[in-house]
Design a protein around this motif. Structure first.
Motif, mmCIF file in Angstrom:
data_model
loop_
_atom_site.group_PDB
_atom_site.id
_atom_site.type_symbol
_atom_site.label_atom_id
_atom_site.label_comp_id
_atom_site.label_asym_id
_atom_site.label_seq_id
_atom_site.Cartn_x
_atom_site.Cartn_y
_atom_site.Cartn_z
ATOM 1 N N ILE A 95 57.303 68.168 58.721
ATOM 2 C CA ILE A 95 57.313 69.478 58.069
ATOM 3 C C ILE A 95 57.323 69.326 56.553
ATOM 4 O O ILE A 95 56.660 70.085 55.828
ATOM 5 C CB ILE A 95 58.531 70.299 58.545
ATOM 6 N N ARG A 96 58.053 68.341 56.050
ATOM 7 C CA ARG A 96 58.126 68.134 54.605
ATOM 8 C C ARG A 96 56.796 67.710 54.006
ATOM 9 O O ARG A 96 56.573 67.868 52.797
ATOM 10 C CB ARG A 96 59.187 67.084 54.296
ATOM 11 N N LYS A 97 55.894 67.182 54.834
ATOM 12 C CA LYS A 97 54.587 66.760 54.331
ATOM 13 C C LYS A 97 53.617 67.936 54.174
ATOM 14 O O LYS A 97 52.582 67.798 53.538
ATOM 15 C CB LYS A 97 53.966 65.725 55.273
ATOM 16 N N LEU A 98 53.960 69.070 54.787
ATOM 17 C CA LEU A 98 53.069 70.227 54.724
ATOM 18 C C LEU A 98 53.198 70.930 53.381
ATOM 19 O O LEU A 98 54.221 70.825 52.702
ATOM 20 C CB LEU A 98 53.420 71.215 55.853
ATOM 21 N N PRO A 99 52.173 71.675 52.994
ATOM 22 C CA PRO A 99 52.282 72.505 51.785
ATOM 23 C C PRO A 99 53.402 73.537 51.928
ATOM 24 O O PRO A 99 53.742 73.950 53.040
ATOM 25 C CB PRO A 99 50.906 73.184 51.702
ATOM 26 N N SER A 100 53.949 73.954 50.806
ATOM 27 C CA SER A 100 55.076 74.891 50.835
ATOM 28 C C SER A 100 54.734 76.190 51.546
ATOM 29 O O SER A 100 55.569 76.789 52.224
ATOM 30 C CB SER A 100 55.535 75.192 49.399
ATOM 31 N N SER A 101 53.486 76.628 51.398
ATOM 32 C CA SER A 101 53.079 77.883 52.030
ATOM 33 C C SER A 101 53.105 77.813 53.553
ATOM 34 O O SER A 101 53.326 78.808 54.245
ATOM 35 C CB SER A 101 51.671 78.263 51.562
ATOM 36 N N LEU A 102 52.886 76.599 54.105
ATOM 37 C CA LEU A 102 52.879 76.428 55.551
ATOM 38 C C LEU A 102 54.255 76.107 56.121
ATOM 39 O O LEU A 102 54.512 76.346 57.301
ATOM 40 C CB LEU A 102 51.916 75.302 55.942
#
Length: 350
Positions: free
Chosen positions: A251-258
């Motif tokens: 989850i931490r690798k995803l963009p903040s919006s996602l």
């Protein structure tokens, strides 16, 4: 459950339905131990009442959840299929809780057969639910890892249908493996006698020392460690924790919006995983009481009190599945409102 050759004399009190009456009017044989401690009896009765309420509401919400998922496209995705299986076996476990207290109330006569029925409806759902939560965690991990590539795909896509089949096969394997690991619990001849210890407020099973499994004498201690502690509880709970840690890293690798959208989709998984951890202390205490010959009544009283508190939290975990799913999904809430309006409100209006 409490299973040891307990040489304490067992009282023969038929009912525990009225706590104050029980403490003031029960006659005990001089050789028997004192009646249950007030605090133990209060905890037992409180957990009994709350568990029965939770069981009724939990079964209704879980069945409503299954019915709604079965009518929507959510049933075609692996996540929906896993929720259906978990909700169904949560309901079976909740019904076994009511059956457990019926044994104490002497509504159902306790015997080796009725105890075997309880074990079958209690232990098998634990195995299935815990391992299906592992599959659910794996499914969410794969979803998050390939979120940008597969989130736009319809359930009719080749990838989604292939994933659905794989998880369906995994569920079938879990169901079969559960029957394989639990089948000794269905052999009622394992028990020489079954009775209720009203001092500990636990069911006591006296093993049949001459029971043979095939050509070998059945080892209840080894079976309890391998099946009850390791396969049913420790291994799946540890697996869920490991997969959840990997999921948080993804989850931490995803963009903040996602990240916000993804966290909403896995909130139910984290919630149910956290509550599942309450089974660990209850299982250890249960196994301790199962084979303990400790005569320290004060220690045992405190241990049993903690056992029933953990047991109540465990049943709450099974009962909250449906509510947690409805709270975490706007689609499921909308379908629930439509179902209530269509079946009940609209009929009364017309």
């Amino acid at each position: 459950m409490n299973n040891h050759e307990d040489d304490e004399t067992q009282s023969q009190i038929p009912l525990l339905n009225h706590s104050s009456w029980y403490l003031s009017n029960t006659y005990f044989h001089p050789d028997e131990h004192l009646p249950p401690d007030h605090s133990l009896l209060i905890v037992f009765e409180s957990v009994r009442i709350l568990t029965c309420i939770c069981a009724v509401l939990g079964v209704l919400t879980n069945l409503a959840l299954v019915g709604i998922i079965a009518k929507t496209s959510f049933r075609h995705v692996s996540y929906g299929l896993l929720i259906i299986i978990i909700a169904l076996f949560d309901s079976i476990r909740l019904l076994s809780a009511i059956y457990y207290y019926l044994l104490f109330a002497n509504v159902v006569q306790i015997s080796a057969i009725t105890e075997t029925i309880y074990l079958a409806t209690n232990r098998y759902p634990i195995f299935v639910v815990n391992w299906c939560k592992v599959l659910m965690a794996i499914e969410r991990l794969l979803t998050v890892r390939y979120w940008e590539h597969h989130t736009h795909l319809d359930w009719r896509s080749k990838h989604k249908r292939k994933q659905y089949r794989r998880f369906a096969y995994a569920i079938i394997f879990v169901l079969f493996a559960g029957l394989l690991s639990q089948h000794p619990n269905y052999l009622y001849k394992r028990y020489q006698s079954v009775r209720i210890n009203y001092n500990r407020l636990m069911i006591v099973n006296k093993h049949n020392e001459n029971f043979y499994y095939g050509y070998h004498r059945f080892n209840s201690n080894l079976f309890g460690i391998m099946s009850y502690l390791i396969l049913d509880i420790a291994l799946p709970i540890l697996s869920v924790l490991i997969v959840n840690i990997l999921l948080l890293r993804e989850i931490r690798k995803l963009p903040s919006s996602l990240q916000i959208k993804v966290k909403e989709s896995i909130a139910i998984l984290f919630f149910l995983s956290f509550l599942s951890m309450t089974i660990i202390p209850r299982a250890l205490i249960g196994y301790y009481n199962y084979y303990s010959s400790n005569k320290d009544y004060i220690v045992l009283t405190r241990v049993v009190i903690f056992y029933y508190v953990c047991l109540g939290l465990e049943y709450f975990n099974h009962g909250i599945t449906g509510c947690a799913c409805f709270l975490s999904s706007a689609l499921l809430r909308s379908e629930l409102k439509n179902m209530i309006w269509t079946k009940y409100m609209a009929a009364n209006v017309h």
